[in-house]
Write a protein that holds these residues in place. Sequence first.
Motif, PDB file in Angstrom:
ATOM      1  N   ASP A  30      15.555  75.751  59.939  1.00 45.47           N
ATOM      2  CA  ASP A  30      15.076  74.479  59.381  1.00 45.47           C
ATOM      3  C   ASP A  30      13.824  74.663  58.526  1.00 45.47           C
ATOM      4  OD1 ASP A  30      15.452  71.768  59.008  1.00 45.47           O
ATOM      5  OD2 ASP A  30      14.119  71.207  60.657  1.00 45.47           O
ATOM      6  N   ILE A  31      13.835  75.688  57.664  1.00 41.20           N
ATOM      7  CA  ILE A  31      12.623  75.973  56.882  1.00 41.20           C
ATOM      8  C   ILE A  31      12.573  75.157  55.590  1.00 41.20           C
ATOM      9  CG2 ILE A  31      12.476  78.321  57.788  1.00 41.20           C
ATOM     10  CD1 ILE A  31      13.316  79.277  54.945  1.00 41.20           C
ATOM     11  N   SER A  32      11.355  74.818  55.208  1.00 38.34           N
ATOM     12  CA  SER A  32      11.079  74.229  53.900  1.00 38.34           C
ATOM     13  C   SER A  32       9.944  75.023  53.279  1.00 38.34           C
ATOM     14  CB  SER A  32      10.680  72.755  54.028  1.00 38.34           C
ATOM     15  OG  SER A  32      11.769  71.976  54.490  1.00 38.34           O
ATOM     16  N   ILE A  33      10.101  75.361  52.025  1.00 38.48           N
ATOM     17  CA  ILE A  33       9.076  76.133  51.308  1.00 38.48           C
ATOM     18  C   ILE A  33       8.746  75.406  50.013  1.00 38.48           C
ATOM     19  CG2 ILE A  33       8.508  78.311  50.196  1.00 38.48           C
ATOM     20  CD1 ILE A  33      10.444  79.708  52.043  1.00 38.48           C
ATOM     21  N   ARG A  34       7.461  75.181  49.822  1.00 38.66           N
ATOM     22  CA  ARG A  34       6.990  74.527  48.606  1.00 38.66           C
ATOM     23  C   ARG A  34       6.023  75.468  47.900  1.00 38.66           C
ATOM     24  NH1 ARG A  34       7.287  69.125  47.439  1.00 38.66           N
ATOM     25  NH2 ARG A  34       7.814  68.717  49.621  1.00 38.66           N
ATOM     26  N   LEU A  35       6.199  75.622  46.601  1.00 40.63           N
ATOM     27  CA  LEU A  35       5.347  76.515  45.829  1.00 40.63           C
ATOM     28  C   LEU A  35       4.875  75.786  44.588  1.00 40.63           C
ATOM     29  CD1 LEU A  35       4.364  79.490  45.967  1.00 40.63           C
ATOM     30  CD2 LEU A  35       6.247  80.084  44.445  1.00 40.63           C
ATOM     31  N   ALA A  36       3.551  75.718  44.429  1.00 38.96           N
ATOM     32  CA  ALA A  36       2.939  75.033  43.287  1.00 38.96           C
ATOM     33  C   ALA A  36       3.469  73.609  43.155  1.00 38.96           C
ATOM     34  CB  ALA A  36       3.198  75.815  41.999  1.00 38.96           C
ATOM     35  N   GLY A  37       3.627  72.944  44.302  1.00 38.38           N
ATOM     36  CA  GLY A  37       4.072  71.567  44.311  1.00 38.38           C
ATOM     37  C   GLY A  37       5.565  71.375  44.185  1.00 38.38           C
ATOM     38  N   GLN A  58      28.460  89.895  53.172  1.00 39.10           N
ATOM     39  CA  GLN A  58      28.188  88.465  53.222  1.00 39.10           C
ATOM     40  C   GLN A  58      27.353  88.078  52.003  1.00 39.10           C
ATOM     41  OE1 GLN A  58      27.085  86.797  57.179  1.00 39.10           O
ATOM     42  NE2 GLN A  58      27.195  88.890  57.943  1.00 39.10           N
ATOM     43  N   ILE A  59      27.503  86.834  51.575  1.00 44.01           N
ATOM     44  CA  ILE A  59      26.721  86.313  50.452  1.00 44.01           C
ATOM     45  C   ILE A  59      25.912  85.122  50.947  1.00 44.01           C
ATOM     46  CG2 ILE A  59      26.791  85.199  48.192  1.00 44.01           C
ATOM     47  CD1 ILE A  59      27.564  88.092  48.005  1.00 44.01           C
ATOM     48  N   LEU A  60      24.591  85.191  50.722  1.00 47.98           N
ATOM     49  CA  LEU A  60      23.698  84.077  51.043  1.00 47.98           C
ATOM     50  C   LEU A  60      23.351  83.385  49.730  1.00 47.98           C
ATOM     51  CD1 LEU A  60      22.034  82.536  53.151  1.00 47.98           C
ATOM     52  CD2 LEU A  60      20.193  84.211  52.809  1.00 47.98           C
ATOM     53  N   HIS A  61      23.801  82.145  49.596  1.00 40.74           N
ATOM     54  CA  HIS A  61      23.651  81.425  48.328  1.00 40.74           C
ATOM     55  C   HIS A  61      22.510  80.421  48.441  1.00 40.74           C
ATOM     56  CE1 HIS A  61      25.442  78.516  45.138  1.00 40.74           C
ATOM     57  NE2 HIS A  61      24.680  79.429  44.559  1.00 40.74           N
ATOM     58  N   LEU A  62      21.541  80.521  47.540  1.00 37.40           N
ATOM     59  CA  LEU A  62      20.438  79.569  47.461  1.00 37.40           C
ATOM     60  C   LEU A  62      20.687  78.654  46.264  1.00 37.40           C
ATOM     61  CD1 LEU A  62      17.741  78.399  48.278  1.00 37.40           C
ATOM     62  CD2 LEU A  62      16.594  80.301  47.121  1.00 37.40           C
ATOM     63  N   ASP A  63      20.964  77.398  46.553  1.00 29.70           N
ATOM     64  CA  ASP A  63      21.336  76.465  45.493  1.00 29.70           C
ATOM     65  C   ASP A  63      20.808  75.080  45.843  1.00 29.70           C
ATOM     66  OD1 ASP A  63      22.726  75.519  43.154  1.00 29.70           O
ATOM     67  OD2 ASP A  63      24.264  74.693  44.484  1.00 29.70           O
ATOM     68  N   ARG A  64      20.065  74.501  44.909  1.00 30.99           N
ATOM     69  CA  ARG A  64      19.505  73.158  45.103  1.00 30.99           C
ATOM     70  C   ARG A  64      18.733  73.039  46.413  1.00 30.99           C
ATOM     71  NH1 ARG A  64      25.034  70.243  44.431  1.00 30.99           N
ATOM     72  NH2 ARG A  64      25.780  72.384  44.637  1.00 30.99           N
ATOM     73  N   GLY A  65      17.996  74.105  46.726  1.00 36.63           N
ATOM     74  CA  GLY A  65      17.120  74.093  47.883  1.00 36.63           C
ATOM     75  C   GLY A  65      17.787  74.367  49.213  1.00 36.63           C
ATOM     76  N   ARG A  66      19.083  74.649  49.215  1.00 35.00           N
ATOM     77  CA  ARG A  66      19.779  74.877  50.474  1.00 35.00           C
ATOM     78  C   ARG A  66      20.359  76.286  50.526  1.00 35.00           C
ATOM     79  NH1 ARG A  66      20.210  70.026  53.137  1.00 35.00           N
ATOM     80  NH2 ARG A  66      20.277  71.444  54.931  1.00 35.00           N
ATOM     81  N   LEU A 101      11.159  74.428  46.877  1.00 36.22           N
ATOM     82  CA  LEU A 101      12.176  75.431  46.551  1.00 36.22           C
ATOM     83  C   LEU A 101      13.284  75.480  47.599  1.00 36.22           C
ATOM     84  CD1 LEU A 101       9.899  78.371  45.323  1.00 36.22           C
ATOM     85  CD2 LEU A 101      11.245  76.781  43.929  1.00 36.22           C
ATOM     86  N   ILE A 102      12.905  75.411  48.866  1.00 37.04           N
ATOM     87  CA  ILE A 102      13.889  75.443  49.950  1.00 37.04           C
ATOM     88  C   ILE A 102      13.628  74.244  50.846  1.00 37.04           C
ATOM     89  CG2 ILE A 102      14.775  76.764  51.908  1.00 37.04           C
ATOM     90  CD1 ILE A 102      13.917  79.304  50.498  1.00 37.04           C
ATOM     91  N   ASP A 103      14.691  73.501  51.142  1.00 39.41           N
ATOM     92  CA  ASP A 103      14.556  72.222  51.828  1.00 39.41           C
ATOM     93  C   ASP A 103      15.361  72.206  53.125  1.00 39.41           C
ATOM     94  OD1 ASP A 103      14.077  69.594  52.468  1.00 39.41           O
ATOM     95  OD2 ASP A 103      15.436  68.776  50.959  1.00 39.41           O
ATOM     96  N   GLN A 104      14.653  72.367  54.259  1.00 40.23           N
ATOM     97  CA  GLN A 104      15.238  72.241  55.591  1.00 40.23           C
ATOM     98  C   GLN A 104      16.542  73.031  55.723  1.00 40.23           C
ATOM     99  OE1 GLN A 104      15.433  67.915  55.979  1.00 40.23           O
ATOM    100  NE2 GLN A 104      13.515  67.930  57.137  1.00 40.23           N
TER     101      GLN A 104
END
Length: 622
Positions: free
Chosen positions: A6-13, A212-220, A16-19
Motif C-alpha cells: 500500500d505504498i504511495s510515493i510523491r516526488l516534487a509534489g 515476471q513483468i512488473l508494470h508501473l502505469d498511472r501510479g499503480r 508517482l505511485i498511489d497506494q
Amino acid sequence: MLSITDISIRLAGRLLIDQSTVQIPPGARVGLVGRNGTGKSTLFKAIRGELSLESGSISLPPRWRVGSLAQEAPSGPESLIEVVLRADLERDALLRESETADDPDRIAEIQTRLVDIDAHSAPARAAAILSGLGFSAADQARACSEFSGGWRMRVALAATLFAAPDLLLLDEPTNYLDLEGTLWLEDHLAHYPRTVIVISHDRDLLETSVDQILHLDRGRLTLYRGGYSSFEEQRATREMLDAKAVKRQEAERARLQAFVERFKAKASKARQAQSRVKMLERMKPIAALVTQDVREITFPAPERLLSPPIIAVDNASVGYDPAQPVLNRVTLRIDNDDRVALLGSNGNGKSTLVKLLAGRLAPFSGKVTRADKLSIAYFAQHQLDELDETGSPYTHVRKLMAEAPESKVRARAGAIGFSGKAADTLVKSLSGGEKARLLLGLATFFGPNMIILDEPTNHLDIDSRAALAEAINEFPGAVIMVSHDRYLIEACADRLWVVADKTVKTYDGDLDDYRRMILSSRSGAAARETDRTQVTEKTERPRGDNRRNALKQKITAAEAEIARITEIIAKIDGALSLPDIFTRDPKQAAQLSKARANAADALARAEEQWLEASTLYDEVAG
C-alpha cells in the motif's frame, strides 16, 4: 520475499505511485516496465531506503543484501579484476583478517567460511564476468583509470553481478553495452540464482531473462507472470475487460440517475429514490483506460534517389594512425534501400567504419566512391551533449530555417514531436528520450539519402523504439545502424556485417546464430582468441595494449597471492603443531586440516598461474 504494501510515493509534489501493493517471491526474475517518467527509478530508491514513502511500507528479509549499479564509474590505480573482487565485501574482509589473525580458533573459522563461500574460485568467477562484458585477459590486469567512462561503468556492472546480492536491482544495464555484451547479460540474468528486478526497455532482455513483468502505469503497480509477450497479451485482455466494465458502470449510473431524477419529487417513490442515491454514492468508479499514444517518428524522404551504389569501398584501410590502421582490406557496397546492422564488440572498429562511410575519416589506402550529391545524416548518443541546454526545440529548428516564417518553424518543430508549448521547453528540462527525438529530427532535417544511427535506442522507451523501427522501415533511403537492441535489428536490418579481426565481413546467419556464437566464445577458449585479436580505437578505448606489461602485472599478482597463501598455511601449521590440539579439540583440528588442504589447493593454482604467465612473458620478451 520483497513486500511492497500500500505504498504511495510523491516526488516534487507529483504523485508517482498511489497506494500500490505487490509481493515478489524469492528467486523471481522481474522486469520493471513503464513509460519514461512514471517513477521506476524512484521505486528503486525507495526499495534501497534512499527515499521516504508518503504512506505504506516496503519490507525485506532481515539478512538480504541489496545490490545495484553504482551511480559513478569506478576509477583508480587498481586493476579491473581487483575492483570486481572487492565487491564481495565478506570475502574481502575475511582475506584481510586472515593476514593478521593468529588465534587458532579464529583462523579455523575464517578458512572454513572462505571454503563455504567458495572464495578461492572468486578470481575465476570475476574473470568470467569481465570477459562476458567484453574485457580481455590483458584488459583485466590494467588499471581502471586507463578506461573511458563507458567502459568503467561496465566494470561497475561486473562488480555488482559478482557480488551476487540477494536482491539485485538493475536500472537500464544495457545502456553501456554493445550487442555482444547485451546477449551475454541476457543469458547471465536468465540463470541468476537469486531475486532480480531489472528496469529495461529492451524487449529481448524482457523476453528471455525474466519470468515476471512488473508494470508501473498511472501510479499503480501490477505484476504479470511470464515474459514481455505474455505481459502484452494479458494487459490487452485486461484493458479490454476494464473498458467493458467502465461502459457497464456508466450505463448503470445513467439508469440509477434517471430513476432519481424521475421520482425524487414523488412522496410514494421518495424512499426508493433515496436508496438509489446511496447506491450511486457507494459505486466505486472504475479507472477508465487512458490512451497514451506514442508520438510517431518520421524521417523526411530525400528529394531524389541516387544511382546505385551510393557508396562503394574498395580495399580500404582506415584508422587514426597510418602505422596502425584499425580496419584493413575493407570492400563493401551500399545501395539506396539497404538496411545494414553492424555487429562486433566495442573496440573492434564499428565507429571507425561509420566515420569512414560518413566522410569523417579519409582512408589511408584504397578507394571510397560516393554518389554525386550524396547526403548523409549521422546520429550518435554523444551528440546529445552538443545540444544547446539553454535553447528549446523551437530555437534549434529556427537555426535551420532562418528565413522561414514563424508558422512554418512551429509546424516543423511539431513534425519532429514538439508541438505547441513543448516546442518552447528548454532542452535542459527535456528527458533523455525527448532529447534523442530532437536530435534525430535535427540530424535528418533535410531529407538525407542515407542515415547512420549509432545506438539510437538509449533513453527511448519500448513504444518509442517501436516507433523508431517503423520510421526506419518507411524511410526510402539507406540506413546503417549500430545498436545493442536486438528487436530493432531484427525488425529493420536485412544485412548483417561483422566488424572484427581488423576488417568487415558479411554475416550469413541470423541473430540467433550470432547469439549462440557469442555465448559460446565468451564462455570458452574462443573468447581468449577473440581477445587476442581484438582491435582498440583511439576515441573509444585506450590504445596500445602492452602485452608484456599485462603479463608482468599477472606475474606480480600471482606472486602476491602465493606469498599470502603461504603465510596462511604457516599460521595453520602453527596451530596444528600444538601438542594437544587433536585430543583437546578434535573438531577444531579437523577444521584446520580441511582449511590447510583448501589453502594448499589455492597455492597450487596460484603457482600454476604464475608459471603460465612467466612462460608467456619470456616468449613475448624474446
